[in-house]
Scaffold this motif. Structure first.
Motif, PDB file in Angstrom:
ATOM      1  N   CYS A  75      21.705  19.624 -38.640  1.00  0.00           N
ATOM      2  CA  CYS A  75      20.974  18.596 -39.832  1.00  0.00           C
ATOM      3  C   CYS A  75      21.330  17.101 -40.545  1.00  0.00           C
ATOM      4  CB  CYS A  75      19.672  19.146 -39.839  1.00  0.00           C
ATOM      5  SG  CYS A  75      18.561  20.160 -39.087  1.00  0.00           S
ATOM      6  N   GLY A  76      20.810  15.990 -40.132  1.00  0.00           N
ATOM      7  CA  GLY A  76      21.091  15.228 -41.260  1.00  0.00           C
ATOM      8  C   GLY A  76      21.988  14.132 -39.771  1.00  0.00           C
ATOM      9  N   GLU A  77      22.248  15.120 -39.481  1.00  0.00           N
ATOM     10  CA  GLU A  77      24.279  14.491 -38.144  1.00  0.00           C
ATOM     11  C   GLU A  77      23.055  14.148 -36.491  1.00  0.00           C
ATOM     12  OE1 GLU A  77      27.655  15.860 -38.527  1.00  0.00           O
ATOM     13  OE2 GLU A  77      27.930  16.155 -40.262  1.00  0.00           O
ATOM     14  N   GLU A  78      23.326  14.825 -35.647  1.00  0.00           N
ATOM     15  CA  GLU A  78      22.435  14.814 -34.524  1.00  0.00           C
ATOM     16  C   GLU A  78      21.053  14.508 -34.447  1.00  0.00           C
ATOM     17  OE1 GLU A  78      24.611  17.222 -34.906  1.00  0.00           O
ATOM     18  OE2 GLU A  78      23.757  19.423 -35.008  1.00  0.00           O
ATOM     19  N   ILE A  79      20.734  15.583 -35.496  1.00  0.00           N
ATOM     20  CA  ILE A  79      19.249  15.467 -35.687  1.00  0.00           C
ATOM     21  C   ILE A  79      18.341  14.886 -37.095  1.00  0.00           C
ATOM     22  CG2 ILE A  79      18.983  17.590 -35.724  1.00  0.00           C
ATOM     23  CD1 ILE A  79      16.541  17.765 -33.883  1.00  0.00           C
ATOM     24  N   THR A  80      17.328  14.885 -37.103  1.00  0.00           N
ATOM     25  CA  THR A  80      16.838  14.866 -38.384  1.00  0.00           C
ATOM     26  C   THR A  80      16.191  15.870 -38.454  1.00  0.00           C
ATOM     27  OG1 THR A  80      15.157  13.764 -37.630  1.00  0.00           O
ATOM     28  CG2 THR A  80      16.458  12.094 -38.264  1.00  0.00           C
ATOM     29  N   GLU A  81      16.071  16.449 -40.009  1.00  0.00           N
ATOM     30  CA  GLU A  81      15.453  17.919 -40.213  1.00  0.00           C
ATOM     31  C   GLU A  81      14.251  17.569 -40.012  1.00  0.00           C
ATOM     32  OE1 GLU A  81      17.378  19.219 -43.731  1.00  0.00           O
ATOM     33  OE2 GLU A  81      15.828  21.123 -42.828  1.00  0.00           O
ATOM     34  N   ALA A  82      13.711  16.818 -40.309  1.00  0.00           N
ATOM     35  CA  ALA A  82      11.599  16.715 -40.010  1.00  0.00           C
ATOM     36  C   ALA A  82      12.464  17.424 -38.202  1.00  0.00           C
ATOM     37  CB  ALA A  82      11.267  15.044 -40.452  1.00  0.00           C
ATOM     38  N   LEU A  83      12.780  16.547 -37.349  1.00  0.00           N
ATOM     39  CA  LEU A  83      11.824  16.980 -36.278  1.00  0.00           C
ATOM     40  C   LEU A  83      13.022  18.204 -35.292  1.00  0.00           C
ATOM     41  CD1 LEU A  83      11.830  15.846 -33.346  1.00  0.00           C
ATOM     42  CD2 LEU A  83      13.791  14.612 -33.027  1.00  0.00           C
ATOM     43  N   PHE A  84      14.260  18.954 -36.210  1.00  0.00           N
ATOM     44  CA  PHE A  84      14.870  20.133 -35.885  1.00  0.00           C
ATOM     45  C   PHE A  84      13.542  20.545 -36.892  1.00  0.00           C
ATOM     46  CE2 PHE A  84      16.642  23.642 -37.506  1.00  0.00           C
ATOM     47  CZ  PHE A  84      17.522  24.174 -36.108  1.00  0.00           C
ATOM     48  N   GLU A  85      12.849  20.754 -37.272  1.00  0.00           N
ATOM     49  CA  GLU A  85      12.171  21.721 -38.073  1.00  0.00           C
ATOM     50  C   GLU A  85      10.216  21.830 -37.452  1.00  0.00           C
ATOM     51  OE1 GLU A  85      12.315  23.807 -39.920  1.00  0.00           O
ATOM     52  OE2 GLU A  85      14.219  23.503 -40.818  1.00  0.00           O
ATOM     53  N   ALA A  86      10.221  20.374 -36.389  1.00  0.00           N
ATOM     54  CA  ALA A  86       8.980  19.976 -35.443  1.00  0.00           C
ATOM     55  C   ALA A  86       8.657  21.465 -34.787  1.00  0.00           C
ATOM     56  CB  ALA A  86       8.534  18.620 -35.607  1.00  0.00           C
ATOM     57  N   GLN A  87      10.580  21.303 -33.899  1.00  0.00           N
ATOM     58  CA  GLN A  87      11.049  21.404 -32.794  1.00  0.00           C
ATOM     59  C   GLN A  87      11.113  22.792 -33.224  1.00  0.00           C
ATOM     60  OE1 GLN A  87      10.862  20.554 -29.659  1.00  0.00           O
ATOM     61  NE2 GLN A  87      10.180  18.569 -29.937  1.00  0.00           N
ATOM     62  N   ALA A  88      11.041  23.500 -34.472  1.00  0.00           N
ATOM     63  CA  ALA A  88      11.798  24.856 -34.803  1.00  0.00           C
ATOM     64  C   ALA A  88      11.444  26.028 -33.486  1.00  0.00           C
ATOM     65  CB  ALA A  88      12.013  24.872 -35.761  1.00  0.00           C
ATOM     66  N   GLU A  89      10.527  25.340 -32.972  1.00  0.00           N
ATOM     67  CA  GLU A  89       9.777  27.561 -32.359  1.00  0.00           C
ATOM     68  C   GLU A  89      10.359  27.496 -31.321  1.00  0.00           C
ATOM     69  OE1 GLU A  89       5.084  28.188 -32.613  1.00  0.00           O
ATOM     70  OE2 GLU A  89       5.671  28.533 -30.660  1.00  0.00           O
ATOM     71  N   THR A  90      10.627  26.020 -30.809  1.00  0.00           N
ATOM     72  CA  THR A  90      11.147  25.945 -29.352  1.00  0.00           C
ATOM     73  C   THR A  90      12.575  26.053 -29.726  1.00  0.00           C
ATOM     74  OG1 THR A  90      10.196  24.132 -28.396  1.00  0.00           O
ATOM     75  CG2 THR A  90      11.912  23.962 -27.466  1.00  0.00           C
ATOM     76  N   LEU A  91      13.427  25.891 -30.422  1.00  0.00           N
ATOM     77  CA  LEU A  91      14.550  25.732 -30.951  1.00  0.00           C
ATOM     78  C   LEU A  91      15.285  27.094 -30.693  1.00  0.00           C
ATOM     79  CD1 LEU A  91      15.387  22.698 -33.248  1.00  0.00           C
ATOM     80  CD2 LEU A  91      16.042  23.289 -30.590  1.00  0.00           C
ATOM     81  N   PHE A  92      14.376  28.227 -31.368  1.00  0.00           N
ATOM     82  CA  PHE A  92      14.063  29.101 -32.184  1.00  0.00           C
ATOM     83  C   PHE A  92      14.208  30.277 -31.306  1.00  0.00           C
ATOM     84  CE2 PHE A  92      14.601  27.700 -36.396  1.00  0.00           C
ATOM     85  CZ  PHE A  92      16.452  27.513 -36.902  1.00  0.00           C
ATOM     86  N   ASP A  93      13.622  29.893 -29.811  1.00  0.00           N
ATOM     87  CA  ASP A  93      12.734  30.465 -28.821  1.00  0.00           C
ATOM     88  C   ASP A  93      14.176  29.858 -27.536  1.00  0.00           C
ATOM     89  OD1 ASP A  93      10.248  31.265 -29.520  1.00  0.00           O
ATOM     90  OD2 ASP A  93       9.415  29.673 -28.048  1.00  0.00           O
ATOM     91  N   GLN A  94      14.491  29.269 -27.815  1.00  0.00           N
ATOM     92  CA  GLN A  94      15.556  28.893 -26.918  1.00  0.00           C
ATOM     93  C   GLN A  94      17.201  30.225 -27.810  1.00  0.00           C
ATOM     94  OE1 GLN A  94      17.283  24.910 -27.659  1.00  0.00           O
ATOM     95  NE2 GLN A  94      19.102  25.123 -26.243  1.00  0.00           N
ATOM     96  N   ALA A  95      17.424  30.459 -28.349  1.00  0.00           N
ATOM     97  CA  ALA A  95      18.174  31.271 -29.530  1.00  0.00           C
ATOM     98  C   ALA A  95      17.985  32.506 -29.139  1.00  0.00           C
ATOM     99  CB  ALA A  95      18.417  30.970 -30.860  1.00  0.00           C
ATOM    100  N   GLU A  96      17.076  33.056 -29.039  1.00  0.00           N
ATOM    101  CA  GLU A  96      16.945  34.254 -28.717  1.00  0.00           C
ATOM    102  C   GLU A  96      16.504  34.413 -27.023  1.00  0.00           C
ATOM    103  OE1 GLU A  96      12.532  35.645 -28.865  1.00  0.00           O
ATOM    104  OE2 GLU A  96      12.877  37.254 -27.370  1.00  0.00           O
ATOM    105  N   ASN A  97      16.611  33.055 -25.751  1.00  0.00           N
ATOM    106  CA  ASN A  97      16.978  33.495 -24.823  1.00  0.00           C
ATOM    107  C   ASN A  97      17.724  33.735 -23.879  1.00  0.00           C
ATOM    108  OD1 ASN A  97      13.824  33.598 -23.765  1.00  0.00           O
ATOM    109  ND2 ASN A  97      13.947  31.860 -23.134  1.00  0.00           N
TER     110      ASN A  97
END
Ligand code: CP
Ligand code: NVA
Length: 305
Positions: A268-290
């Motif tokens: 975070c702070g490089e390829e993606i902002t922290e704010a956007l990462f946290e806003a999309q966290a549910e998708t991102l961790f579903d992605q990791a679960e999958n």
């Protein structure tokens, strides 16, 4: 006939890839409903990793145990590979002990050579050129979140790395449109791009401007700017990629309800902002679960074939 090994997505037909994704969705549903799978009882996989891993290692191990099987993890530096034992001998030895090999390494030629000599199936768990298991589970996530794969517009913003190459091959086989924005000198593999374009039902476009790639995208993909093995280029890459950071402003150009995907680990702070990462966290961790559900489908398929 599906290939015996999973080295790169282009070795499979679109239908074969889609069947693996569909099976992963069923296994996910069944395990959420409390099913106790045992189809790999009595089977063992060997995992040979030459690079670090959190998700891929843990999700393959959880997947194998979740299907009743067992796992032998070998850090490559603790094996005789670190003392130059030939790959072809390692492949033939390990095939006597295990029912499948899951390998994370540098060169694609390493998994290819192991596969050429192993009687057990070899699954590519990331090389410098490809990350096929990750992109298959990402396609699963994309299907769950956004529906009809072939109708989707997918963007890739950043380095033309292993993930980008596997996304290109997935687009070539599965028919979604893919637009990549990569800086000059950091494009994906040209031969992979040409081969996938020749088979693709919809455009695979390479351009420079992140805003153009994000435009009307349903899914926007990012990844680290310096991949494993490129640690020494980190500073130089930070400069090159600074205009490729994904933030809420760039996402505002995407289609309504668009999702961000990132294979993780994120910087975070490089390829993606922290704010956007946290806003999309549910998708991102579903992605990791999958990853775990997809790996169950892969292990079942390749070990029981
Ligand atoms: N996405 C992924 O492959 O993560 P790891 O490096 O933690 O396995
Ligand atoms: N491109 C990244 C992916 C990590 C899962 C790397 O190779 O390090």
């Amino acid at each position: 006939m599906t290939p015996r090994h999973l080295l790169a997505l282009e070795d499979f037909s679109g239908d074969q890839l889609r069947a693996l994704v569909d099976r992963a969705l069923v296994l996910k549903q069944e395990s959420k409903a409390g099913a106790r799978h045992q189809q790999l009882s009595g089977k063992i996989i060997g995992m040979i990793f030459e690079k670090p891993s959190t998700r891929t290692r843990a999700s393959f191990e959880a997947a194998m145990y979740g299907l009743g099987g067992q796992v032998m993890f070998l850090s490559a530096r603790d094996t005789q590979l670190a003392r130059s034992e030939p790959l072809k001998d390692t492949a033939r030895v390990m095939s006597r002990y295990v029912d499948g090999l899951v390998v994370r390494t540098f060169g694609q030629s390493v998994v290819e050579e192991l596969a050429a000599y192993a009687t057990a199936p070899v699954i590519n768990a990331l090389t410098d050129l490809h990350h096929p298991c990750q992109v298959l589970s990402d396609v699963m996530t994309m299907l769950e979140k956004k529906g009809d794969i072939a109708a989707l517009n997918v963007a890739w913003i950043g380095d033309g790395n292993n993930m980008a190459n596997s996304w290109i091959q997935a687009a070539g086989k599965l028919g979604f449109s893919l637009t990549l924005a990569c800086p000059e000198g950091y494009e994906p593999d040209a031969a992979i791009l040409a081969r996938s374009r020749a088979q693709a039902a919809r455009p695979i476009t390479l351009l420079r401007e992140p805003a153009q790639a994000a435009q009307k995208a349903d899914v926007v993909n990012v990844d680290v700017w310096a991949s494993m093995g490129q640690e020494e280029e980190r500073e130089e890459r930070s400069g090159v990629f600074s205009a490729y950071q994904l933030d809420e402003k760039l996402m505002a150009l995407a289609a309504p309800g668009a999702i961000v995907m990132h294979c993780l680990p994120a910087h975070c702070g490089e390829e993606i902002t922290e704010a956007l990462f946290e806003a999309q966290a549910e998708t991102l961790f579903d992605q990791a679960e999958n990853k775990m559900h997809m790996h169950k489908a892969l292990l079942e398929h390749f070990l029981l074939a």
